[in-house]
Design a protein around this motif. Structure first.
Motif, PDB file in Angstrom:
ATOM      1  N   LEU A 109       0.864  -1.190   0.000  1.00  0.00           N
ATOM      2  CA  LEU A 109       0.000   0.000   0.000  1.00  0.00           C
ATOM      3  C   LEU A 109       0.893   1.231   0.000  1.00  0.00           C
ATOM      4  CD1 LEU A 109      -2.665   1.557   0.271  1.00  0.00           C
ATOM      5  CD2 LEU A 109      -2.588   1.142   2.734  1.00  0.00           C
ATOM      6  N   LYS A 110       0.656   2.136  -0.934  1.00  0.00           N
ATOM      7  CA  LYS A 110       1.409   3.390  -1.008  1.00  0.00           C
ATOM      8  C   LYS A 110       0.435   4.544  -0.873  1.00  0.00           C
ATOM      9  CE  LYS A 110       4.863   6.256  -1.995  1.00  0.00           C
ATOM     10  NZ  LYS A 110       4.184   7.534  -1.862  1.00  0.00           N
ATOM     11  N   LEU A 111       0.668   5.384   0.130  1.00  0.00           N
ATOM     12  CA  LEU A 111      -0.160   6.572   0.349  1.00  0.00           C
ATOM     13  C   LEU A 111       0.463   7.749  -0.387  1.00  0.00           C
ATOM     14  CD1 LEU A 111      -0.703   6.138   4.202  1.00  0.00           C
ATOM     15  CD2 LEU A 111      -2.087   5.240   2.332  1.00  0.00           C
ATOM     16  N   ASN A 112      -0.379   8.558  -1.007  1.00  0.00           N
ATOM     17  CA  ASN A 112       0.139   9.647  -1.829  1.00  0.00           C
ATOM     18  C   ASN A 112      -0.644  10.936  -1.600  1.00  0.00           C
ATOM     19  OD1 ASN A 112       1.905  10.692  -3.892  1.00  0.00           O
ATOM     20  ND2 ASN A 112       0.181  10.635  -5.315  1.00  0.00           N
ATOM     21  N   PHE A 113      -1.155  11.124  -0.379  1.00  0.00           N
ATOM     22  CA  PHE A 113      -1.930  12.336  -0.140  1.00  0.00           C
ATOM     23  C   PHE A 113      -1.252  13.189   0.930  1.00  0.00           C
ATOM     24  CE2 PHE A 113      -3.815   8.701   2.058  1.00  0.00           C
ATOM     25  CZ  PHE A 113      -3.754   9.092   3.386  1.00  0.00           C
ATOM     26  N   LYS A 114      -1.621  14.442   0.935  1.00  0.00           N
ATOM     27  CA  LYS A 114      -1.035  15.387   1.880  1.00  0.00           C
ATOM     28  C   LYS A 114      -1.266  14.906   3.316  1.00  0.00           C
ATOM     29  CE  LYS A 114      -1.219  20.318   3.060  1.00  0.00           C
ATOM     30  NZ  LYS A 114      -1.922  21.597   2.813  1.00  0.00           N
ATOM     31  N   ASP A 115      -0.233  15.059   4.141  1.00  0.00           N
ATOM     32  CA  ASP A 115      -0.288  14.701   5.565  1.00  0.00           C
ATOM     33  C   ASP A 115      -0.382  13.187   5.799  1.00  0.00           C
ATOM     34  OD1 ASP A 115      -0.274  17.434   6.146  1.00  0.00           O
ATOM     35  OD2 ASP A 115      -2.466  17.541   6.101  1.00  0.00           O
ATOM     36  N   ALA A 116      -0.061  12.363   4.780  1.00  0.00           N
ATOM     37  CA  ALA A 116      -0.040  10.914   5.003  1.00  0.00           C
ATOM     38  C   ALA A 116       0.980  10.595   6.088  1.00  0.00           C
ATOM     39  CB  ALA A 116       0.313  10.185   3.712  1.00  0.00           C
ATOM     40  N   SER A 117       0.601   9.706   7.018  1.00  0.00           N
ATOM     41  CA  SER A 117       1.459   9.435   8.170  1.00  0.00           C
ATOM     42  C   SER A 117       2.694   8.617   7.795  1.00  0.00           C
ATOM     43  CB  SER A 117       0.658   8.703   9.245  1.00  0.00           C
ATOM     44  OG  SER A 117       0.119   7.501   8.715  1.00  0.00           O
ATOM     45  N   TYR A 118       2.645   7.929   6.667  1.00  0.00           N
ATOM     46  CA  TYR A 118       3.753   7.071   6.286  1.00  0.00           C
ATOM     47  C   TYR A 118       3.943   7.184   4.780  1.00  0.00           C
ATOM     48  CZ  TYR A 118       6.935   3.141   7.078  1.00  0.00           C
ATOM     49  OH  TYR A 118       8.045   2.357   7.201  1.00  0.00           O
ATOM     50  N   GLN A 119       5.071   7.700   4.320  1.00  0.00           N
ATOM     51  CA  GLN A 119       5.266   8.011   2.909  1.00  0.00           C
ATOM     52  C   GLN A 119       5.793   6.821   2.107  1.00  0.00           C
ATOM     53  OE1 GLN A 119       4.347  10.801   1.516  1.00  0.00           O
ATOM     54  NE2 GLN A 119       3.773  11.862   3.402  1.00  0.00           N
ATOM     55  N   SER A 120       6.513   5.922   2.757  1.00  0.00           N
ATOM     56  CA  SER A 120       7.100   4.791   2.033  1.00  0.00           C
ATOM     57  C   SER A 120       6.068   3.681   1.844  1.00  0.00           C
ATOM     58  CB  SER A 120       8.300   4.259   2.812  1.00  0.00           C
ATOM     59  OG  SER A 120       8.872   3.153   2.145  1.00  0.00           O
ATOM     60  N   PRO A 121       6.116   2.929   0.729  1.00  0.00           N
ATOM     61  CA  PRO A 121       5.207   1.787   0.564  1.00  0.00           C
ATOM     62  C   PRO A 121       5.390   0.780   1.693  1.00  0.00           C
ATOM     63  CG  PRO A 121       6.353   2.287  -1.488  1.00  0.00           C
ATOM     64  CD  PRO A 121       7.018   3.109  -0.430  1.00  0.00           C
ATOM     65  N   PHE A 122       4.297   0.173   2.147  1.00  0.00           N
ATOM     66  CA  PHE A 122       4.390  -0.807   3.210  1.00  0.00           C
ATOM     67  C   PHE A 122       3.468  -1.984   2.928  1.00  0.00           C
ATOM     68  CE2 PHE A 122       1.367   2.474   4.413  1.00  0.00           C
ATOM     69  CZ  PHE A 122       0.255   1.770   4.850  1.00  0.00           C
ATOM     70  N   ILE A 123       3.773  -3.117   3.566  1.00  0.00           N
ATOM     71  CA  ILE A 123       3.040  -4.361   3.331  1.00  0.00           C
ATOM     72  C   ILE A 123       1.774  -4.403   4.187  1.00  0.00           C
ATOM     73  CG2 ILE A 123       3.111  -6.861   3.699  1.00  0.00           C
ATOM     74  CD1 ILE A 123       4.729  -6.221   1.354  1.00  0.00           C
ATOM     75  N   ILE A 124       0.671  -4.830   3.576  1.00  0.00           N
ATOM     76  CA  ILE A 124      -0.554  -5.094   4.341  1.00  0.00           C
ATOM     77  C   ILE A 124      -1.026  -6.515   4.032  1.00  0.00           C
ATOM     78  CG2 ILE A 124      -1.313  -2.680   4.384  1.00  0.00           C
ATOM     79  CD1 ILE A 124      -3.343  -3.441   2.203  1.00  0.00           C
ATOM     80  N   ARG A 125      -1.711  -7.122   5.001  1.00  0.00           N
ATOM     81  CA  ARG A 125      -2.250  -8.473   4.805  1.00  0.00           C
ATOM     82  C   ARG A 125      -3.728  -8.478   5.170  1.00  0.00           C
ATOM     83  NH1 ARG A 125       2.851  -9.418   7.059  1.00  0.00           N
ATOM     84  NH2 ARG A 125       4.259 -10.559   5.660  1.00  0.00           N
ATOM     85  N   VAL A 126      -4.496  -9.152   4.353  1.00  0.00           N
ATOM     86  CA  VAL A 126      -5.937  -9.317   4.635  1.00  0.00           C
ATOM     87  C   VAL A 126      -6.097 -10.604   5.420  1.00  0.00           C
ATOM     88  CG1 VAL A 126      -8.228  -9.592   3.646  1.00  0.00           C
ATOM     89  CG2 VAL A 126      -6.544  -8.144   2.496  1.00  0.00           C
ATOM     90  N   LEU A 127      -6.574 -10.494   6.658  1.00  0.00           N
ATOM     91  CA  LEU A 127      -6.727 -11.648   7.526  1.00  0.00           C
ATOM     92  C   LEU A 127      -8.147 -12.219   7.423  1.00  0.00           C
ATOM     93  CD1 LEU A 127      -4.871 -10.224  10.662  1.00  0.00           C
ATOM     94  CD2 LEU A 127      -3.948 -11.617   8.804  1.00  0.00           C
TER      95      LEU A 127
END
Length: 299
Positions: free
Chosen positions: A281-299
Motif C-alpha cells: 500500500l502506497k499513500l500519496n496524499f497530503k499529511d499521510a502518516s507514512y510516505q514509504s510503501p508498506f506491506i498489508i495483509r488481509v486476515l
C-alpha cells in the motif's frame, strides 16, 4: 465501501461488470439497477450543456472506446452538432446512425470517414440506447447503488453506458460548482467504484480522467480496478491518493510502479513474491502518516 456509507453517509455507486456485487448490495439494503431492463440516451444534454459542448463530450466518449483519428473526430462533431439542430433533445444514437448511413450512401468525399464511423455505430447499436433515460441518473448518486451492466451483450455497449453515467455526474458537478450550490469543504460526498476499468481508464479523452483531476474539488472518490498497468492513463495514476499493488510478474509493470509510486529497488523486487492476500500500500496524499510503501495483509 459499505462501512463508509453506513458510518459517514457517503453515497456509493458501483459499476458491476461481472455481476459480482449485486447480491451483496441487495443484502445490505442497497439498490441494484439491472441495465438490460432499462434504456439510456447518451445524447441527452444536462440543462447547462450547449450542443457544441455535448458534441465534444460524445465524441470524447466514443473516442475513448474506438480511438478515432483527428479527421474522424472532426466529422463526428459536425454530425452531432447538425443532429442537435435537426432533432433537438430527441437526438439519439439511432438517429445519428441513420443520418451517417444516408450520407454514406450518397458516396460523398467523406465516404471513407463516414464508413468508418458507421461501422463503429453499428457495433454499439442496440435496444439499450433509446430516446429517453428510463432511470433517473441523478438517483444513481444517492445512497448505496449498484449499476449492473453484466448482462449487456458486449464490452462496447457496457463501456458506453458507464461513460454516459460518468459524463452525467461530471456535468452535474460542474453545474453545481457554477451555480455555487456545491460544498467546497467537508468530507467525500460520493465514491464511484469502476471494476475492470479497462478502456474507460486508459484514455486521456475519457471523462473518468477528467473526473480524477476534479475529484478533490467535487468531493468525489474514485476506485479503479485494473489488472494491467497500461489500462490506466498516466494522468489518473499521477493523481492517486493510495494504490494497492498485488503480485506482479511483468517487469515492465513493476518498473512503472517503481518509478511512478516511489518504490525502492528492494520493494519493487518484492512485488514478484507477494502471496495471496498480501499487497503493498502506497499513500500519496497530503499529511499521510507514512510516505514509504508498506506491506498489508488481509486476515
Amino acid at each position: 465501501l459499505y462501512r463508509q456509507h453506513f458510518m459517514f453517509g457517503t453515497n456509493i455507486l458501483i459499476f458491476d461488470v461481472h455481476g459480482e456485487y449485486s447480491a451483496e448490495i441487495r443484502a445490505l439494503g442497497g439498490k441494484v439497477i439491472d441495465m438490460v431492463e432499462h434504456t439510456i440516451n447518451p445524447c441527452k444534454k444536462n440543462d447547462d450543456t450547449t450542443p457544441r459542448q455535448k458534441a465534444l463530450q460524445l465524441t470524447d466518449m466514443l473516442s475513448t472506446i474506438f480511438e478515432f483519428t483527428d479527421i474522424q473526430r472532426a466529422v463526428l462533431i459536425k454530425y452531432i452538432k447538425n443532429g442537435y439542430d435537426e432533432f433537438g433533445d430527441r437526438l439519439s444514437f439511432e438517429l445519428l446512425t441513420k443520418t451517417i448511413a444516408r450520407d454514406f450512401d450518397k458516396k460523398s468525399s467523406d465516404s471513407k470517414t463516414l464508413g468508418a464511423l458507421l461501422n463503429r455505430f453499428e457495433m454499439i447499436s442496440g435496444d439499450i440506447f433509446g430516446y429517453e433515460n428510463s432511470i433517473s441518473l441523478d438517483e444513481l448518486t444517492n445512497g448505496l447503488v449498484c449499476l449492473d451492466v453484466s448482462k449487456i451483450e458486449n464490452n462496447h455497449l457496457r463501456n458506453v453506458v458507464m461513460l454516459a453515467v460518468l459524463q452525467h455526474i461530471y456535468n452535474t458537478m460542474l453545474s453545481r460548482q457554477q451555480n455555487q450550490i456545491y460544498q467546497p469543504d467537508g468530507d467525500v460526498q460520493l465514491i464511484i467504484m469502476i471494476d475492470e476499468a479497462g478502456r474507460i481508464a486508459s484514455s486521456d479523452h475519457s471523462v473518468a480522467t477528467k473526473l480524477v483531476k476534479e475529484s478533490g474539488k467535487f468531493k468525489i472518490g474514485l476506485f479503479f480496478g485494473i489488472q494491467d498497468i497500461p489500462d490506466i492513463d498516466s494522468k489518473i495514476l499521477s493523481n492517486y491518493g493510495f494504490v494497492f499493488v498485488h503480485k506482479l510478474d511483468n517487469q515492465e509493470y513493476i518498473t512503472k510502479i517503481q518509478n511512478d509510486c516511489s518504490f525502492s529497488s528492494e520493494q519493487a523486487a518484492r512485488i514478484r513474491m507477494l502471496p495471496v492476500g498480501t499487497a503493498f500500500l502506497k499513500l500519496n496524499f497530503k499529511d499521510a502518516s507514512y510516505q514509504s510503501p508498506f506491506i498489508i495483509r488481509v486476515l
